[in-house]
Design a protein around this motif. Structure first.
Motif, PDB file in Angstrom:
ATOM      1  N   ASP A   1       1.215  -1.426   0.296  1.00 33.54           N
ATOM      2  CA  ASP A   1      -0.061   0.225  -0.020  1.00 33.54           C
ATOM      3  C   ASP A   1       0.502   1.422   0.355  1.00 33.54           C
ATOM      4  O   ASP A   1       0.548   1.807  -1.029  1.00 33.54           O
ATOM      5  N   ALA A   2       2.349   0.898   0.659  1.00 36.06           N
ATOM      6  CA  ALA A   2       2.920   2.012   1.143  1.00 36.06           C
ATOM      7  C   ALA A   2       3.472   2.776  -0.123  1.00 36.06           C
ATOM      8  O   ALA A   2       3.575   3.752  -0.910  1.00 36.06           O
ATOM      9  N   PHE A   3       4.669   1.072  -0.591  1.00 30.01           N
ATOM     10  CA  PHE A   3       5.123   2.130  -2.239  1.00 30.01           C
ATOM     11  C   PHE A   3       4.215   1.712  -2.612  1.00 30.01           C
ATOM     12  O   PHE A   3       4.607   3.012  -3.934  1.00 30.01           O
ATOM     13  N   ASP A   4       2.763   2.214  -3.552  1.00 28.16           N
ATOM     14  CA  ASP A   4       2.377   2.777  -4.261  1.00 28.16           C
ATOM     15  C   ASP A   4       2.054   3.685  -4.247  1.00 28.16           C
ATOM     16  O   ASP A   4       1.190   4.809  -5.266  1.00 28.16           O
ATOM     17  N   ALA A   5       1.771   3.929  -2.748  1.00 25.21           N
ATOM     18  CA  ALA A   5       1.699   5.583  -2.443  1.00 25.21           C
ATOM     19  C   ALA A   5       2.520   6.629  -3.067  1.00 25.21           C
ATOM     20  O   ALA A   5       2.213   7.627  -3.360  1.00 25.21           O
ATOM     21  N   MET A   6       3.648   5.413  -2.438  1.00 25.11           N
ATOM     22  CA  MET A   6       5.227   6.229  -2.579  1.00 25.11           C
ATOM     23  C   MET A   6       5.674   7.512  -4.387  1.00 25.11           C
ATOM     24  O   MET A   6       6.089   7.895  -4.908  1.00 25.11           O
ATOM     25  N   THR A   7       5.041   5.635  -5.718  1.00 30.99           N
ATOM     26  CA  THR A   7       4.736   5.593  -6.509  1.00 30.99           C
ATOM     27  C   THR A   7       3.611   6.226  -7.198  1.00 30.99           C
ATOM     28  O   THR A   7       4.010   6.242  -8.819  1.00 30.99           O
ATOM     29  N   THR A   8       2.954   7.457  -6.855  1.00 28.57           N
ATOM     30  CA  THR A   8       2.163   7.679  -7.578  1.00 28.57           C
ATOM     31  C   THR A   8       1.377   8.861  -7.354  1.00 28.57           C
ATOM     32  O   THR A   8       1.982   8.964  -5.889  1.00 28.57           O
ATOM     33  N   ASP A   9       1.226   9.712  -7.977  1.00 32.99           N
ATOM     34  CA  ASP A   9       0.530  11.434  -7.668  1.00 32.99           C
ATOM     35  C   ASP A   9      -0.544  11.605  -6.665  1.00 32.99           C
ATOM     36  O   ASP A   9      -1.213  10.414  -6.635  1.00 32.99           O
ATOM     37  N   ARG A  10       0.289  12.211  -5.539  1.00 33.84           N
ATOM     38  CA  ARG A  10      -0.829  12.208  -4.544  1.00 33.84           C
ATOM     39  C   ARG A  10      -1.547  13.853  -4.495  1.00 33.84           C
ATOM     40  O   ARG A  10      -1.056  14.781  -5.222  1.00 33.84           O
ATOM     41  N   PRO A  11      -2.653  14.405  -3.457  1.00 26.67           N
ATOM     42  CA  PRO A  11      -3.038  15.266  -4.117  1.00 26.67           C
ATOM     43  C   PRO A  11      -2.221  16.322  -2.988  1.00 26.67           C
ATOM     44  O   PRO A  11      -1.687  17.575  -3.199  1.00 26.67           O
ATOM     45  N   TYR A  12      -1.098  16.012  -1.836  1.00 25.49           N
ATOM     46  CA  TYR A  12      -0.314  16.398  -1.855  1.00 25.49           C
ATOM     47  C   TYR A  12       0.870  16.648  -1.833  1.00 25.49           C
ATOM     48  O   TYR A  12       1.980  17.174  -1.274  1.00 25.49           O
ATOM     49  N   ARG A  13       1.223  16.008  -2.911  1.00 27.10           N
ATOM     50  CA  ARG A  13       2.611  15.264  -3.543  1.00 27.10           C
ATOM     51  C   ARG A  13       2.648  15.040  -4.825  1.00 27.10           C
ATOM     52  O   ARG A  13       1.868  14.175  -4.779  1.00 27.10           O
ATOM     53  N   LYS A  14       3.385  15.262  -5.454  1.00 23.99           N
ATOM     54  CA  LYS A  14       3.777  14.406  -6.727  1.00 23.99           C
ATOM     55  C   LYS A  14       4.529  12.830  -6.210  1.00 23.99           C
ATOM     56  O   LYS A  14       5.264  12.797  -5.219  1.00 23.99           O
ATOM     57  N   LYS A  15       4.636  11.937  -7.087  1.00 25.77           N
ATOM     58  CA  LYS A  15       4.813  11.082  -6.897  1.00 25.77           C
ATOM     59  C   LYS A  15       6.340  11.028  -6.834  1.00 25.77           C
ATOM     60  O   LYS A  15       6.903  11.732  -7.304  1.00 25.77           O
ATOM     61  N   LEU A  16       7.254   9.945  -6.126  1.00 23.37           N
ATOM     62  CA  LEU A  16       8.825   9.559  -5.740  1.00 23.37           C
ATOM     63  C   LEU A  16       9.280   8.825  -7.021  1.00 23.37           C
ATOM     64  O   LEU A  16       7.992   8.189  -7.911  1.00 23.37           O
ATOM     65  N   SER A  17      10.480   9.016  -7.835  1.00 25.37           N
ATOM     66  CA  SER A  17      11.171   8.053  -8.916  1.00 25.37           C
ATOM     67  C   SER A  17      10.954   6.522  -7.722  1.00 25.37           C
ATOM     68  O   SER A  17      10.868   6.744  -6.343  1.00 25.37           O
ATOM     69  N   LEU A  18      11.315   5.533  -8.962  1.00 23.50           N
ATOM     70  CA  LEU A  18      11.822   4.376  -8.065  1.00 23.50           C
ATOM     71  C   LEU A  18      13.194   4.638  -7.269  1.00 23.50           C
ATOM     72  O   LEU A  18      12.567   3.970  -6.282  1.00 23.50           O
ATOM     73  N   THR A  19      14.467   5.104  -7.631  1.00 22.05           N
ATOM     74  CA  THR A  19      14.841   5.571  -6.388  1.00 22.05           C
ATOM     75  C   THR A  19      14.677   6.184  -5.393  1.00 22.05           C
ATOM     76  O   THR A  19      15.282   5.562  -3.982  1.00 22.05           O
ATOM     77  N   GLU A  20      13.788   7.414  -5.386  1.00 27.68           N
ATOM     78  CA  GLU A  20      13.447   7.681  -4.489  1.00 27.68           C
ATOM     79  C   GLU A  20      12.632   6.200  -3.553  1.00 27.68           C
ATOM     80  O   GLU A  20      12.824   6.747  -2.143  1.00 27.68           O
ATOM     81  N   ALA A  21      11.557   6.030  -3.978  1.00 27.40           N
ATOM     82  CA  ALA A  21      10.705   5.999  -3.492  1.00 27.40           C
ATOM     83  C   ALA A  21      11.448   3.933  -2.322  1.00 27.40           C
ATOM     84  O   ALA A  21      10.918   3.967  -1.219  1.00 27.40           O
ATOM     85  N   LEU A  22      12.505   3.509  -2.990  1.00 29.43           N
ATOM     86  CA  LEU A  22      13.642   2.779  -2.548  1.00 29.43           C
ATOM     87  C   LEU A  22      13.904   2.982  -1.196  1.00 29.43           C
ATOM     88  O   LEU A  22      13.899   2.931  -0.007  1.00 29.43           O
ATOM     89  N   HIS A  23      14.847   4.602  -1.507  1.00 37.24           N
ATOM     90  CA  HIS A  23      15.167   4.799  -0.556  1.00 37.24           C
ATOM     91  C   HIS A  23      14.384   4.939   0.775  1.00 37.24           C
ATOM     92  O   HIS A  23      14.962   4.765   1.625  1.00 37.24           O
ATOM     93  N   GLU A  24      12.832   5.689  -0.142  1.00 39.83           N
ATOM     94  CA  GLU A  24      12.319   5.970   1.244  1.00 39.83           C
ATOM     95  C   GLU A  24      11.580   4.302   1.786  1.00 39.83           C
ATOM     96  O   GLU A  24      12.064   4.582   3.659  1.00 39.83           O
ATOM     97  N   VAL A  25      11.682   3.465   1.394  1.00 36.91           N
ATOM     98  CA  VAL A  25      11.012   2.213   1.920  1.00 36.91           C
ATOM     99  C   VAL A  25      12.589   1.692   2.742  1.00 36.91           C
ATOM    100  O   VAL A  25      12.030   1.517   4.307  1.00 36.91           O
ATOM    101  N   LYS A  26      14.172   2.000   2.560  1.00 37.26           N
ATOM    102  CA  LYS A  26      14.730   1.049   3.505  1.00 37.26           C
ATOM    103  C   LYS A  26      14.407   2.382   4.615  1.00 37.26           C
ATOM    104  O   LYS A  26      14.844   1.863   5.795  1.00 37.26           O
ATOM    105  N   LYS A  27      14.566   4.033   4.277  1.00 37.36           N
ATOM    106  CA  LYS A  27      14.548   4.497   6.020  1.00 37.36           C
ATOM    107  C   LYS A  27      13.550   4.554   6.527  1.00 37.36           C
ATOM    108  O   LYS A  27      14.199   4.315   8.106  1.00 37.36           O
ATOM    109  N   CYS A  28      12.927   3.504   6.359  1.00 38.78           N
ATOM    110  CA  CYS A  28      11.284   2.911   6.909  1.00 38.78           C
ATOM    111  C   CYS A  28      11.763   2.244   8.260  1.00 38.78           C
ATOM    112  O   CYS A  28      10.664   1.451   8.338  1.00 38.78           O
ATOM    113  N   LEU A  29      12.151   1.311   7.462  1.00 38.38           N
ATOM    114  CA  LEU A  29      12.416  -0.335   7.435  1.00 38.38           C
ATOM    115  C   LEU A  29      12.607  -0.203   9.631  1.00 38.38           C
ATOM    116  O   LEU A  29      13.848   0.649   9.790  1.00 38.38           O
ATOM    117  N   GLY A  30      11.804  -1.186   9.820  1.00 44.62           N
ATOM    118  CA  GLY A  30      11.986  -1.602  12.030  1.00 44.62           C
ATOM    119  C   GLY A  30      11.498  -0.263  11.625  1.00 44.62           C
ATOM    120  O   GLY A  30      11.124  -0.563  13.984  1.00 44.62           O
TER     121      GLY A  30
END
Lengths: 117, 409
Positions: free
Chosen positions: B326-355
């Motif tokens: 759910d979160a990964f799809d939210a990151m990689t698609t446009d939202r009302p409050y922000r533009k979508k992240l690139s795949l690299t950015e999304a992966l870094h974001e997931v990595k940052k939120c591990l644990g």
């Protein structure tokens, strides 16, 4: 039929079959088919040598019944040879031997058929 | 001499009955079993020509099932009326002349003659007429001894039971196949209904078109990589499709508002997993965990999620899968409050939120399956087709390798 095979040879227009093994399932119909093939070529004198047959059950008896019928329908002649007593007793009881000539040895049957028209 | 012949006959009959028993219960096909059974009968009584007929009760006709020694088998149907069936003695051999005079009318006897019938045995299993055996002329005597008739009855009974059992089995198989078909149809309707619901959910939010479908696909990819059973994978798929169903009750204006949400609006949005659960728990799904996956898809490993602030191992694998999908799809698609992240950015974001937000083990599986999809090592890509094509596969692969290596260390 894993334990059944047929050897055949012809001598002076006489077809000699040497079935081998167990005549106890539909695989033995090959013998009937082989007879039909020779009958269709007008080779109507047939000898079946029983020396290598180990066992005949009701299915086998049915197949021999069919062979007897087919040779009769073609006005052919059928001889059985080298029969074990257990087989000749059953064939006699079933009335099969009434329709065939039974000989002790294959050569006797061949000589008989050579001389007959 | 006569006594010796009787003994020979007795032994042959017994051994033939044993043959018959073995044949009808063998693993051969039904037709082969019945042909062999007929051969046993013809061998027992030295009958060169015979036929085994099976009765079709709908058409009230006997049809040729198998034969021995017949040249012409084209005239294969014999009409048998109910009154004839009633008058037959069960599994009793009849001579053709008796059949002609007492039972079947002329066209039928012509058919029987075509089968070279001299003896006709109506086959009954219990009280059901199931077929008949037609025996031709014998090589021995034309008639049957009383003892032979008794043996014939036993044989006929055995064949009748086999025919009856086969007919029952065929009917049962047909019923099972019908039910299977019905089940498959219902399953399609069911899946289509769920998909329609998912489409309705996604239609509510202009930014999240097909979000539910993508979450379902991502979740399936992770569950598959984890080696889940097919039934469980199906559960996570449906959970992915329906996880946001609670949003249906939330005001469209609030959903599409963006980042300036008031406390009460935020609180309303946060109610959707619970509402999803309330809606879905009314449905008797074949997967008991589905509603829990849905209810907790906004929970976090650190316990700061909602609605129940579960943490760590309180979260099932299904919940953890759905959360990252759910979160990964939210990151990689446009939202009302922000533009979508690139795949690299999304992966870094997931990595940052591990644990904290995401479970390390499940995230590692997610990275691994994405890596496999990029390398073309999966049968069917579930994640890749939904991502922007603009990324550099070499860069992403290298990034994924680094992350998975770190996680595996």
């Amino acid at each position: 039929m894993n334990n059944f095979s047929i050897l055949s040879k012809t001598i002076n227009g006489i077809v000699i079959f040497l079935p081998k093994g167990y005549v106890n399932d539909l695989g033995a119909e090959n013998l009937e088919h082989a007879c039909e093939e020779f009958l269709s070529k007008e080779m109507k004198k047939v000898v079946i040598n029983f020396s290598e047959i180990q066992y005949i059950n009701s299915i086998g008896a049915s197949i021999f019944t069919g062979i007897v019928q087919k040779i009769a329908e073609h006005n052919g002649m059928l001889c059985f040879t080298n029969m074990k007593k257990v087989h000749s007793d059953v064939f006699e009881m079933l009335g099969i031997t009434r329709h065939v000539k039974v000989f002790k040895e294959e050569k006797d049957a061949v000589n008989f058929l050579k001389e007959s028209n | 001499m006569a006594e010796k012949r009787n003994i020979t006959r007795l032994i042959f009959s017994i051994s033939s009955l044993v043959d018959l028993g073995q044949e009808v219960t063998s693993a051969k096909s039904f037709n082969e079993r019945m042909k062999t059974a007929l051969y046993v009968v013809t061998g027992m009584f030295s009958v060169p020509k015979a036929a085994l007929l099976v009765y079709n009760s709908n058409q009230q006709r006997l049809k040729l099932l198998t034969h021995k020694g017949l040249k012409d088998t084209t005239w294969g149907n014999i009409h048998v009326k109910a009154k004839h069936i009633k008058s037959f003695s069960k599994n009793e051999p009849y001579s053709l002349s008796k059949i002609k005079t007492n039972f079947l009318y002329n066209p039928n006897t012509e058919a029987l003659e075509k089968f070279h019938t001299k003896t006709f045995i109506p086959l009954f299993a219990k009280d059901e007429f199931v077929g008949a055996i037609c025996l031709g002329k014998r090589l021995s005597r034309p008639s049957y001894l009383r003892s032979e008739k008794n043996v014939l009855k036993v044989v006929a009974n055995q064949i009748a039971i086999t025919l009856h059992n086969s007919s029952l089995f065929r009917r049962l198989t047909n019923k099972v196949n019908e039910n299977k078909k019905l089940y498959e149809n219902m399953r399609h309707i069911y899946n289509d209904t769920i998909k329609a619901f998912a489409a309705a959910i996604d239609a509510k939010d202009v930014y999240t078109k097909n979000h539910s479908f993508r979450v379902a696909k991502y979740a399936v990819a992770i569950a598959g990589e984890l080696g889940w059973k097919e039934k469980d994978v199906e559960a996570i798929y449906v959970a992915g499709l329906l996880h946001d169903i609670g949003k249906i009750t939330i005001d469209r204006g609030v959903i599409n508002k963006g980042e300036d949400l008031s406390v009460s609006e935020l609180s309303e949005i946060k109610r959707h997993p619970q509402i999803s659960y309330d809606i879905l728990s009314k449905i008797n799904f074949p997967w008991k965990d589905l509603v829990h996956f849905v209810k907790h898809h906004h929970e976090r490993i650190d316990g700061r999620g909602y609605p129940d602030s579960l943490q760590g191992e309180e979260l099932s694998d299904g919940v953890k899968i759905l959360a990252i999908a759910d979160a990964f799809d939210a990151m990689t698609t446009d939202r009302p409050y922000r533009k979508k992240l690139s795949l690299t950015e999304a992966l870094h974001e997931v990595k940052k939120c591990l644990g904290t937000q995401f479970d390390r083990r499940i995230s590692n599986v997610f990275f691994r399956v994405l890596q496999k999809e990029i390398k073309g090592e999966t049968k069917e890509a579930q994640i890749l087709p939904h991502l922007d094509k603009g990324f550099n596969p070499t860069v992403i692969t290298s990034l994924l390798e680094t992350i998975t290596a770190e996680l595996s260390a």
